[in-house]
Design an enzyme around this catalytic site. Sequence first.
Site, PDB file in Angstrom:
ATOM      1  N   SER A   1      15.825  -4.586  -6.014  1.00 47.95           N
ATOM      2  CA  SER A   1      15.362  -3.282  -5.534  1.00 47.95           C
ATOM      3  C   SER A   1      16.019  -2.690  -4.708  1.00 47.95           C
ATOM      4  O   SER A   1      17.283  -3.004  -4.138  1.00 47.95           O
ATOM      5  CB  SER A   1      13.899  -3.700  -4.675  1.00 47.95           C
ATOM      6  OG  SER A   1      13.387  -2.606  -4.025  1.00 47.95           O
TER       7      SER A   1
ATOM      8  N   TYR B   1       9.690  -8.581   2.600  1.00 47.95           N
ATOM      9  CA  TYR B   1      10.167  -8.167   1.137  1.00 47.95           C
ATOM     10  C   TYR B   1      11.552  -7.723   1.025  1.00 47.95           C
ATOM     11  O   TYR B   1      12.343  -8.208   0.114  1.00 47.95           O
ATOM     12  CB  TYR B   1       8.994  -6.981   0.671  1.00 47.95           C
ATOM     13  CG  TYR B   1       9.426  -6.557  -1.038  1.00 47.95           C
ATOM     14  CD1 TYR B   1       9.589  -7.692  -1.982  1.00 47.95           C
ATOM     15  CD2 TYR B   1       9.838  -5.258  -1.140  1.00 47.95           C
ATOM     16  CE1 TYR B   1       9.684  -7.004  -3.400  1.00 47.95           C
ATOM     17  CE2 TYR B   1       9.966  -4.842  -2.424  1.00 47.95           C
ATOM     18  CZ  TYR B   1       9.969  -5.689  -3.515  1.00 47.95           C
ATOM     19  OH  TYR B   1      10.365  -5.146  -4.921  1.00 47.95           O
TER      20      TYR B   1
HETATM   21  P1  NAP Z   1       4.300  -6.807 -11.141  1.00 49.75           P
HETATM   22  O1  NAP Z   1       3.947  -5.770 -12.392  1.00 49.75           O
HETATM   23  O2  NAP Z   1       3.380  -7.213  -9.795  1.00 49.75           O
HETATM   24  O3  NAP Z   1       4.597  -7.985 -11.934  1.00 49.75           O
HETATM   25  C1  NAP Z   1       5.224  -9.167 -11.251  1.00 49.75           C
HETATM   26  C2  NAP Z   1       5.246 -10.416 -12.145  1.00 49.75           C
HETATM   27  O4  NAP Z   1       5.913 -11.506 -11.612  1.00 49.75           O
HETATM   28  C3  NAP Z   1       3.923 -10.758 -12.941  1.00 49.75           C
HETATM   29  O5  NAP Z   1       4.283 -11.064 -14.181  1.00 49.75           O
HETATM   30  C4  NAP Z   1       3.552 -11.970 -12.139  1.00 49.75           C
HETATM   31  O6  NAP Z   1       2.833 -12.701 -13.093  1.00 49.75           O
HETATM   32  C5  NAP Z   1       5.057 -12.497 -11.860  1.00 49.75           C
HETATM   33  N1  NAP Z   1       4.939 -13.409 -10.529  1.00 49.75           N
HETATM   34  C6  NAP Z   1       4.404 -13.113  -9.243  1.00 49.75           C
HETATM   35  N2  NAP Z   1       4.392 -13.931  -8.425  1.00 49.75           N
HETATM   36  C7  NAP Z   1       4.586 -15.164  -9.051  1.00 49.75           C
HETATM   37  C8  NAP Z   1       4.574 -16.393  -8.801  1.00 49.75           C
HETATM   38  N3  NAP Z   1       4.484 -16.968  -7.684  1.00 49.75           N
HETATM   39  N4  NAP Z   1       4.919 -17.411  -9.895  1.00 49.75           N
HETATM   40  C9  NAP Z   1       5.246 -16.876 -11.129  1.00 49.75           C
HETATM   41  N5  NAP Z   1       5.295 -15.664 -11.494  1.00 49.75           N
HETATM   42  C10 NAP Z   1       4.811 -14.623 -10.381  1.00 49.75           C
HETATM   43  O7  NAP Z   1       5.842  -6.300 -10.686  1.00 49.75           O
HETATM   44  P2  NAP Z   1       6.981  -5.550 -11.156  1.00 49.75           P
HETATM   45  O8  NAP Z   1       7.025  -4.244 -10.451  1.00 49.75           O
HETATM   46  O9  NAP Z   1       6.829  -5.589 -12.823  1.00 49.75           O
HETATM   47  O10 NAP Z   1       8.000  -6.464 -10.685  1.00 49.75           O
HETATM   48  C11 NAP Z   1       9.150  -6.998 -11.474  1.00 49.75           C
HETATM   49  C12 NAP Z   1      10.429  -6.993 -10.527  1.00 49.75           C
HETATM   50  O11 NAP Z   1      10.870  -5.457 -10.254  1.00 49.75           O
HETATM   51  C13 NAP Z   1      10.402  -7.632  -9.294  1.00 49.75           C
HETATM   52  O12 NAP Z   1      11.300  -8.365  -8.840  1.00 49.75           O
HETATM   53  C14 NAP Z   1       9.974  -6.479  -8.076  1.00 49.75           C
HETATM   54  O13 NAP Z   1      10.769  -6.750  -6.812  1.00 49.75           O
HETATM   55  C15 NAP Z   1      11.171  -5.499  -8.772  1.00 49.75           C
HETATM   56  N6  NAP Z   1      10.830  -4.130  -8.453  1.00 49.75           N
HETATM   57  C16 NAP Z   1       9.839  -3.425  -8.631  1.00 49.75           C
HETATM   58  C17 NAP Z   1       9.588  -2.102  -8.180  1.00 49.75           C
HETATM   59  C18 NAP Z   1       8.546  -1.432  -8.492  1.00 49.75           C
HETATM   60  O14 NAP Z   1       8.209  -0.290  -7.810  1.00 49.75           O
HETATM   61  N7  NAP Z   1       7.400  -1.827  -9.231  1.00 49.75           N
HETATM   62  C19 NAP Z   1      10.814  -1.422  -7.624  1.00 49.75           C
HETATM   63  C20 NAP Z   1      11.984  -2.343  -7.445  1.00 49.75           C
HETATM   64  C21 NAP Z   1      11.900  -3.494  -7.709  1.00 49.75           C
HETATM   65  P3  NAP Z   1       1.627 -13.688 -12.489  1.00 49.75           P
HETATM   66  O15 NAP Z   1       0.882 -12.594 -11.432  1.00 49.75           O
HETATM   67  O16 NAP Z   1       1.035 -13.938 -13.772  1.00 49.75           O
HETATM   68  O17 NAP Z   1       2.041 -14.731 -11.479  1.00 49.75           O
END
Ligand code: NAP
Length: 243
Positions: free
Chosen positions: A144, A157
């Site tokens: 991120s 985070y």
């Molecule tokens: P998201 O929509 O909240 O999805 C998170 C995913 O991780 C879900 O599939 C969730 O599945 C899984 N997960 C969360 N906790 C878990 C656990 N304890 N065990 C197993 N699986 C788990 O988030 P996203 O935005 O797609 O994020 C994906 C990546 O991008 C992350 O690394 C995040 O830090 C990074 N990122 C996101 C943003 C943003 O703005 N969205 C920006 C920068 C970086 P379940 O709920 O089924 O467990």
Amino acid sequence: MSKTCLKDMTALVTGGSRGIGRAVARKLADHGVNLMLVGRNLKKLEAVQRDLSTKNVKVFFCVEDLADAQAPARIIRETVERLGGLDILINNAAVGMVAPLTETSVEQWDRIMAVNARAPFLLSKEAIPYLRKSRCSSIINISSVVGYKGYINQGAYTASKHALMGMTKVLAQEVYKDNIRVHVISPGGVDTEMLYDMRPDLKPSEVISPDEIADIVMFLLTHRGNGVIDEINIRRVSNSPWK
Ligand code: NAP
């Protein structure tokens, strides 16, 4: 630059049930990659499996909580049993949290570090013996902007993503001799549930789409020439350049 054909390769995508992980899983399936997806929510994983059922690839999933230190070994074992090997590891799953550091409990700190930093470390460690056997293997860690900046009220985070960045920098060097490429993608705001939990002030039209991150993942995996990309930073359109 040589373009790698991914057809019939195998990939493990954590957090493949929604958001960026689901978008990455779809693009990998479009390229003929057999998949193991990880998440905690069975129904969402089943929905992704159904969605990909027309793509002519194998799609399995593990319902696991990555906060459990034993989960990575189980996941890699099951991946190799089901898919017969492993070529690509996408460490994507993470949890966000909004609280000042002074109001962050030790349990919250430990959990976010366990999911966002320890799990990618353990999954990489368990995967490397299999990645070494692959003709073309990669690890992509989704970090991120907070992997190198510090955002107020996102202390735990931010610390977890800094830890992931540090781990990535060392791992990339340690396994380079084994022809395993380790990359990190550092996005700004992406249109997923996590973003609106942490930044409800942002709108979908202002932020990156999950497909754009998935396109960058596919670029890293398919373009394997003599120019090697360690890190890709990508900001949302509503943020200023170089901020
Ligand atoms: P998201 O929509 O909240 O999805 C998170 C995913 O991780 C879900 O599939 C969730 O599945 C899984 N997960 C969360 N906790 C878990 C656990 N304890 N065990 C197993 N699986 C788990 O988030 P996203 O935005 O797609 O994020 C994906 C990546 O991008 C992350 O690394 C995040 O830090 C990074 N990122 C996101 C943003 C943003 O703005 N969205 C920006 C920068 C970086 P379940 O709920 O089924 O467990």
